[in-house]
Motif scaffolding. Structure first.
Motif: not given
Length: 237
Positions: A128, A130, A159-164
């Motif tokens: 993952w 960021r 995941d654009e909302q939480d993890k970005k």
């Protein structure tokens, strides 16, 4: 132009910070070795991808080559973090007679990204990432292309909302061919999003702007006006 298919892994032997008085501006030079396989047909001025960054060969022999790194490149990429012993992904600019195995890669890094997690999955690993500039996530889509340190990979999840953040999976073969597999949580990588996404966004934006200006018949402008009028009518009833 590159394909994102890493040809070999080189080793940095020297990172030279150039003083402003030497060249009229700040910059750096990097000398890379263990890469004779990509120097067989090298020429001065050739473009080469170093960790996904398109740079120019300024000197070379049979075993090593030297590239210059401009201030903008230093700001946008992770190349300034390299030092003697650092491993880097290398790829020559694509030639017309070769098969195109990856995707269209410019070597123009959009941003860096931090490795958030590395999870084993059989003999593969899920990474993952960021992005430092979260805005680039609008160009990252599930099962789409992404370039990580110059390697063409497939996006597994976004995941654009939480993890970005977004994830990719490195299969066993890929782990042996790129430097990303040896990196750890917290390390950074260079990211280049798919060029096609950026081109598409620009065309759609121009189309909408032209319609709003009435240059394409005003259909979108009329449609929005009807929605606004309808809402205003409901509020005043």
């Amino acid at each position: 132009m590159f394909t994102g298919i890493v040809e070999t892994i080189g080793t940095v032997v020297e990172y030279i910070e150039v003083d402003e008085s030497d060249v009229g501006g700040y910059g750096s030079s990097i000398v890379i070795t263990d890469c004779d396989i990509i120097l067989e047909d090298a020429h001065l001025g050739d473009s080469i991808s170093v960790n996904g960054t398109c740079v120019t060969i300024t000197d070379f022999d049979k075993q090593k080559f030297k590239v210059g790194v401009a201030p903008e490149t230093i700001r946008r990429t992770n190349l300034s973090r390299l030092g003697p012993g650092s491993k880097v992904n290398l790829e020559r600019a694509v030639a017309g007679h070769v098969r195109f195995g990856g995707h269209f890669v410019q070597g123009h890094v959009d941003t860096t990204a931090e490795i958030l997690s590395i999870t084993p999955d059989g003999n593969a690993f899920t990474f993952w990432f960021r992005p430092k500039d979260a805005d680039v996530l609008r160009f990252v889509v599930e099962k789409g292309f992404i370039t990580v340190d110059g390697a063409s990979l497939t996006v597994i999840d976004v995941d654009e909302q939480d993890k970005k953040a977004f994830s990719v999976m490195l299969i066993s073969y890929t782990q042996q061919k790129i430097v990303t597999a040896s990196k750890k949580v917290g390390d950074t990588v260079n990211i280049e999003v798919d060029l096609m996404g950026k081109l598409l966004e620009k065309q759609v934006t121009l189309q909408i702007e032209n319609q709003l200006k009435g240059q394409l018949g005003g259909s979108l402008h009329d449609y929005i006006s009807k929605i606004v009028d309808s809402k205003l009518s409901q509020l005043t009833q």
